[in-house]
Design an enzyme around this catalytic site. Structure first.
Site, PDB file in Angstrom:
ATOM      1  N   ASP A  65       0.840  -1.209   0.000  1.00 55.77           N
ATOM      2  CA  ASP A  65       0.000   0.000   0.000  1.00 55.77           C
ATOM      3  C   ASP A  65       0.867   1.248   0.000  1.00 55.77           C
ATOM      4  OD1 ASP A  65      -2.731  -1.324   2.080  1.00 55.77           O
ATOM      5  OD2 ASP A  65      -1.694  -2.095   0.321  1.00 55.77           O
ATOM      6  N   GLU A  85       1.065  -6.589  -5.130  1.00 56.73           N
ATOM      7  CA  GLU A  85       0.696  -5.698  -6.226  1.00 56.73           C
ATOM      8  C   GLU A  85       1.906  -4.996  -6.813  1.00 56.73           C
ATOM      9  OE1 GLU A  85      -2.169  -1.781  -7.000  1.00 56.73           O
ATOM     10  OE2 GLU A  85      -2.863  -3.440  -5.767  1.00 56.73           O
TER      11      GLU A  85
HETATM   12  O1  TRH Z   1       4.177  -6.128   0.530  1.00 58.37           O
HETATM   13  P1  TRH Z   1       3.148  -6.696  -0.333  1.00 58.37           P
HETATM   14  O2  TRH Z   1       2.693  -8.050  -0.024  1.00 58.37           O
HETATM   15  O3  TRH Z   1       1.881  -5.739  -0.349  1.00 58.37           O
HETATM   16  C1  TRH Z   1       0.631  -6.230  -0.681  1.00 58.37           C
HETATM   17  C2  TRH Z   1      -0.076  -5.296  -1.554  1.00 58.37           C
HETATM   18  O4  TRH Z   1      -0.251  -4.122  -0.886  1.00 58.37           O
HETATM   19  C3  TRH Z   1      -1.430  -5.852  -1.894  1.00 58.37           C
HETATM   20  O5  TRH Z   1      -2.170  -4.919  -2.638  1.00 58.37           O
HETATM   21  C4  TRH Z   1      -2.184  -6.092  -0.653  1.00 58.37           C
HETATM   22  O6  TRH Z   1      -3.371  -6.755  -0.998  1.00 58.37           O
HETATM   23  C5  TRH Z   1      -1.353  -6.982   0.212  1.00 58.37           C
HETATM   24  O7  TRH Z   1      -0.081  -6.425   0.485  1.00 58.37           O
HETATM   25  C6  TRH Z   1      -2.046  -7.098   1.483  1.00 58.37           C
HETATM   26  O8  TRH Z   1       3.663  -6.764  -1.845  1.00 58.37           O
HETATM   27  P2  TRH Z   1       3.950  -5.636  -2.919  1.00 58.37           P
HETATM   28  O9  TRH Z   1       2.710  -4.952  -3.315  1.00 58.37           O
HETATM   29  O10 TRH Z   1       4.724  -6.305  -3.969  1.00 58.37           O
HETATM   30  O11 TRH Z   1       4.895  -4.583  -2.180  1.00 58.37           O
HETATM   31  C7  TRH Z   1       6.196  -4.917  -1.816  1.00 58.37           C
HETATM   32  C8  TRH Z   1       7.113  -3.729  -2.012  1.00 58.37           C
HETATM   33  O12 TRH Z   1       8.388  -3.990  -1.403  1.00 58.37           O
HETATM   34  C9  TRH Z   1       7.416  -3.432  -3.491  1.00 58.37           C
HETATM   35  O13 TRH Z   1       7.452  -2.030  -3.699  1.00 58.37           O
HETATM   36  C10 TRH Z   1       8.825  -3.965  -3.673  1.00 58.37           C
HETATM   37  C11 TRH Z   1       9.402  -3.658  -2.333  1.00 58.37           C
HETATM   38  N1  TRH Z   1      10.616  -4.398  -1.981  1.00 58.37           N
HETATM   39  C12 TRH Z   1      11.751  -3.671  -1.717  1.00 58.37           C
HETATM   40  O14 TRH Z   1      11.751  -2.425  -1.796  1.00 58.37           O
HETATM   41  N2  TRH Z   1      12.888  -4.343  -1.349  1.00 58.37           N
HETATM   42  C13 TRH Z   1      12.937  -5.710  -1.265  1.00 58.37           C
HETATM   43  O15 TRH Z   1      13.988  -6.276  -0.934  1.00 58.37           O
HETATM   44  C14 TRH Z   1      11.739  -6.450  -1.560  1.00 58.37           C
HETATM   45  C15 TRH Z   1      11.751  -7.934  -1.485  1.00 58.37           C
HETATM   46  C16 TRH Z   1      10.589  -5.760  -1.905  1.00 58.37           C
END
Ligand code: TRH
Length: 396
Positions: free
Chosen positions: A30, A281
């Site tokens: 989010d 997402e």
């Molecule tokens: O963290 P998430 O699981 O978030 C999700 C989404 O918000 C989704 O809409 C919601 O339904 C759910 O939670 C509850 O996964 P997402 O969306 O991929 O976000 C992860 C973020 O972390 C993305 O911007 C990539 C970032 N990231 C890093 O910056 N560094 C890292 O090492 C990794 C592994 C990820």
């Protein structure tokens, strides 16, 4: 205690003032989406942007420059503000965006209603590939009590949706990095301490709890390797750390559990790998812009609706793939989203090792398709541009 405020360095900016609200439900996504969007509206569209968050610790994980203790600070032309309680709605913006239905503080909504020129109010929704999104996109919702109307804005994969987040420079930076062996080597040395030898299959892992990580690692080892599996801190990394490699496996696979990467460096990991396992997402969208084969661990919901959401995307994504390649992609995604404990009543899915072997056997074709898919998505205007245009030219 007086609010802890970092020295404000930015000059007065463009006329339109945007306030973006985000409340942390769980995980990173989010805030990840809200930050990307806020940064783009400020940097690429010259808007005066405030991003209001109820919890700054998540943004501080994504952007280490952020101080989670500060109530107000500026990063990349975005003023990051803590949603304080009680909330003092100082100068309501021209445009108000709430992300994922998070509802701005009531005091702020009252102030919006009291404003002579009513702000344009947007609810930026979750991403889905399901058909119903098109008919819900851009719909107005008059407030039952206040002289305000909110519009729903849906990201999506088709022209009748709001598109996807994609910064102006993203694809140029991706292509430069993927064409630059030196930059990639420097990145690998930084995260793994060494550079993968030619011919190593590089796999990145980012999943929710319950993903069959050990089964995948075993499948990689059984497939004969050489494979490097890289997992930033999180569920997958812990599962990899728990996995006791046999000597034989050690010959074929190397696993690296690394610290959580800053958001912009996570893109480099996706660009540097041959197969990316992503979730939620934002990483799901970034994996598509990386133009590399990827596997989506979708956020599981108790009612199983996540299977419908995943099938809707697979139906779009596998269009243009022949039956064998489409089946290989679908089989691996389904096996990966099958919770480790198979208590659930759903029908038995192909074993992960079988699905992995089928996927890697067709990797060249899937890689070609991933590049085509990214190019097809890039032919459309990005979400921030769509939303700014909607607000400035449709709602105005
Ligand atoms: O963290 P998430 O699981 O978030 C999700 C989404 O918000 C989704 O809409 C919601 O339904 C759910 O939670 C509850 O996964 P997402 O969306 O991929 O976000 C992860 C973020 O972390 C993305 O911007 C990539 C970032 N990231 C890093 O910056 N560094 C890292 O090492 C990794 C592994 C990820």
């Amino acid at each position: 205690m007086p609010a802890m405020v970092a020295p404000i360095r930015i000059a007065a900016m463009a006329s339109d003032r945007w306030d973006i609200f985000c409340r942390v439900v769980d995980n990173f996504g989010d805030v990840a989406v809200s930050w990307r969007f806020a940064r783009q509206v400020a940097r690429e569209h010259g808007k005066d942007v405030r991003l209001f968050l109820d919890d700054l610790t998540v943004l501080a994980k994504l952007r280490p420059e952020i101080h989670a203790a500060y109530d107000e600070q500026v990063l990349e032309r975005v003023r990051v503000m803590r949603i304080r309680d009680p909330f003092d709605p100082v100068d309501v913006a021209d445009v108000v965006v709430e992300t994922f239905g998070c509802d701005p503080p009531d005091a702020y909504v009252q102030a919006m209603a009291a404003r002579e020129k009513k702000p344009r109010w947007i609810n930026l929704e979750y991403l889905s590939a399901e058909d119903w999104v098109e008919s819900s996109h851009a719909l107005p919702s008059p407030n039952p009590r206040l002289p305000l109307t909110k519009h729903f804005f849906f990201p999506g994969f088709t022209p009748r949706t709001g598109g996807l987040l994609r910064e102006e420079s993203l694809l140029r930076r991706r292509d430069e990095f993927q064409a630059d062996a030196g930059a990639q080597a420097a990145f690998w040395r930084a995260i793994a301490g060494e550079v993968p030898p030619p011919g190593v299959l590089k796999v990145s892992l980012f999943s929710y709890a319950g993903a069959p990580v050990e089964a995948l690692a075993r499948a990689c080892a059984q497939a004969g390797g050489p494979v490097w599996v890289v997992a930033p801190e999180g569920y997958a990394a812990s599962a990899l750390d728990r996995w006791r490699l046999s000597d034989r496996a050690r010959a074929a696979i190397r696993t690296f559990t690394i610290p959580f990467l800053a958001q912009d460096r996570y893109d480099l990991l996706l660009w540097a790998c041959d197969v990316n396992f992503v979730r939620g997402e934002d990483s799901f969208v970034r994996a598509q812009w990386a133009a590399r084969p990827f596997v989506w661990h979708i956020y599981p919901t108790d009612d199983g609706a996540h299977w419908i959401k995943m099938s809707a995307f697979l139906a779009r994504y596998t269009t243009g793939l022949d039956r064998a390649h489409a089946a290989a992609v679908t089989a691996l995604w389904e096996a990966w989203n099958r919770p480790v404990d198979n208590e659930s009543p759903e029908p038995v899915r192909p074993a992960l090792a079988e699905a992995w072997a089928g996927f890697t056997a067709r990797l060249d074709g899937i890689a070609r398709h991933s590049r085509w898919w990214a190019a097809a998505l890039a032919a459309r205007r990005d979400l921030a541009a769509e939303l700014v245009d909607f607000v400035d030219n449709v709602l105005e």
